[in-house]
Design an enzyme around this catalytic site. Structure first.
Site, PDB file in Angstrom:
ATOM      1  N   CYS A  66      20.742   2.179  35.762  1.00 21.65           N
ATOM      2  CA  CYS A  66      20.463   0.865  35.177  1.00 21.65           C
ATOM      3  C   CYS A  66      21.238   0.571  33.896  1.00 21.65           C
ATOM      4  O   CYS A  66      21.071  -0.504  33.325  1.00 21.65           O
ATOM      5  CB  CYS A  66      18.966   0.689  34.959  1.00 21.65           C
ATOM      6  SG  CYS A  66      18.186   2.081  34.152  1.00 21.65           S
TER       7      CYS A  66
ATOM      8  N   ASP B 134      20.826   1.894  30.982  1.00 22.42           N
ATOM      9  CA  ASP B 134      19.994   2.027  29.783  1.00 22.42           C
ATOM     10  C   ASP B 134      20.578   3.102  28.875  1.00 22.42           C
ATOM     11  O   ASP B 134      21.188   4.055  29.351  1.00 22.42           O
ATOM     12  CB  ASP B 134      18.573   2.477  30.151  1.00 22.42           C
ATOM     13  CG  ASP B 134      17.747   1.343  30.731  1.00 22.42           C
ATOM     14  OD1 ASP B 134      18.280   0.224  30.817  1.00 22.42           O
ATOM     15  OD2 ASP B 134      16.591   1.586  31.101  1.00 22.42           O
TER      16      ASP B 134
ATOM     17  N   CYS C  48      12.416   6.271  33.777  1.00 22.47           N
ATOM     18  CA  CYS C  48      12.352   5.952  32.342  1.00 22.47           C
ATOM     19  C   CYS C  48      11.687   7.094  31.575  1.00 22.47           C
ATOM     20  O   CYS C  48      12.081   7.410  30.454  1.00 22.47           O
ATOM     21  CB  CYS C  48      11.562   4.670  32.111  1.00 22.47           C
ATOM     22  SG  CYS C  48      12.293   3.228  32.902  1.00 22.47           S
TER      23      CYS C  48
END
Lengths: 144, 214
Positions: free
Chosen positions: A37, A39, A106
């Site tokens: 993603c 991140d 995450c």
């Protein structure tokens, strides 16, 4: 997808956002990213001469779950020893925040970030217990 | 149409048409005997669209081949046909769309090429990046963007990100041409971060412009 109340709380009132001086000997910095993603997460710890984590800061550019995971970890590690901090598992983070399966990565990121921060601190202090696999992650904080 | 990208042996073997049982080429879209539409075969996206596999493709040719095939296979043409024919035309159209969407976009094309070469470019979604230089660069860029207070400042981040993406794609083309796949893999990851940065910069710029009443 609805976020849990705990995620929303950490997202709206993130704890310990900011940075510590990564050049300082008492500071360990972990910088990690999620390829899927895009991140990026930075987690820093300040360690007392007795080996206790007395402060922790984070900066995360990512989704609400990534922000909440790193915010939670900075709360958890304060007052812990380095060894204790290393035992934090992504499953504990995911469970505490009630993360849905698609957001588990995450919490993995937050676990990797604290491990990288501890490894960086240990590398600065020439700790021989550092695993070879962690060296690449640890060396990042010592660069100019 | 270009059919040089044949896997070994596929050209020489023959399959039976599902409808008339007559011999059909595995590449044929329609049976040469009864003209029934055939189910999609297991070929890669390049072969499906009649292109040579590679990073640098002729986009005009891609469009031409895709729309040409889609005209022949679109389910609307099979509305009055048997259930099987409707189903196969739908499957064919779906596969064509998937191939077209993948090859049209340079990033997706690169990831797909790496996958064909047996590399997990998209990797494990649970995996984390440990390229310190890339992470440092991304962190700094995202912080600079977060500190931008005017749409012009956010616009400057966007322009830089877009320039980096353009040069990254050029580097990627060269890496594929020289078959340096490790390098291609690294570039794909960097481009992913840059795309995300550009996306965020675009959104931030629009927000700042709105709040300034521009």
């Amino acid at each position: 997808m609805a976020y849990s109340d705990k995620v929303v709380d950490h997202f709206e009132n993130p704890r310990n956002v900011g940075s510590l001086d990564k050049g300082e000997a008492s500071v360990g910095t972990g910088l990690v990213g999620a390829p899927a993603c895009g991140d990026v997460m930075r987690l820093q710890i300040k360690v007392s001469p007795e080996g206790i984590i007395e402060d922790a800061k984070f900066k995360t550019f990512g989704c609400g779950s990534a922000i909440a995971s790193s915010s939670l970890v900075t709360e958890w590690v304060k007052g812990k020893t380095l060894d204790q901090a290393e035992t934090i598992k992504n499953t504990d983070i995911a469970q505490h925040l009630a993360l849905p399966p698609v957001k588990i990565h995450c919490s993995v990121l937050a676990e990797d970030a604290i491990k990288a921060a501890v490894a960086d601190y240990r590398a600065k202090h020439g700790d021989p217990t550092i695993a070879p696999a962690d060296k690449a992650a640890a060396s990042q904080g010592s660069k100019p | 149409m270009n059919i040089q990208a044949q896997p070994e042996g596929l050209e020489s073997c023959v399959v039976a048409c599902w409808s008339c049982k007559g011999p059909a080429s595995p590449r044929a879209l329609f049976c040469s005997v009864c003209n029934a539409v055939q189910p999609p075969r297991a070929v890669d996206h390049f072969q499906r669209l009649g292109l040579l596999p590679g990073f640098e493709i002729d986009l005009a040719q891609l469009e031409r081949h895709y729309f040409g095939l889609q005209r022949k296979l679109h389910p609307d043409r099979f509305a009055g046909r048997t259930g099987c024919e409707k189903l196969y035309s739908q499957q064919q159209a779906t596969q064509l769309n998937e191939a077209y969407e993948t090859l049209k976009d340079p990033m997706r094309r690169a990831v797909y090429l790496l996958k064909l070469a047996g590399r997990a470019a998209d990797a494990d979604p649970k995996g984390t990046v440990s390229d310190p230089a890339l992470l440092m660069e991304s962190m700094e860029a995202r912080e600079a963007l977060a500190e931008a207070e005017t749409s012009a400042e956010a616009g400057a981040v966007l322009i830089r990100a877009e320039a980096d993406i353009a040069s990254g794609i050029a580097d990627l083309a060269q890496a594929f041409a020289e078959r340096r796949l490790d390098q291609a893999e690294k570039l794909v990851l960097r481009l992913k971060y840059l795309s995300r940065l550009a996306e965020e910069a675009r959104a931030h710029k629009a927000r700042l412009a709105r709040s300034a009443g521009e």
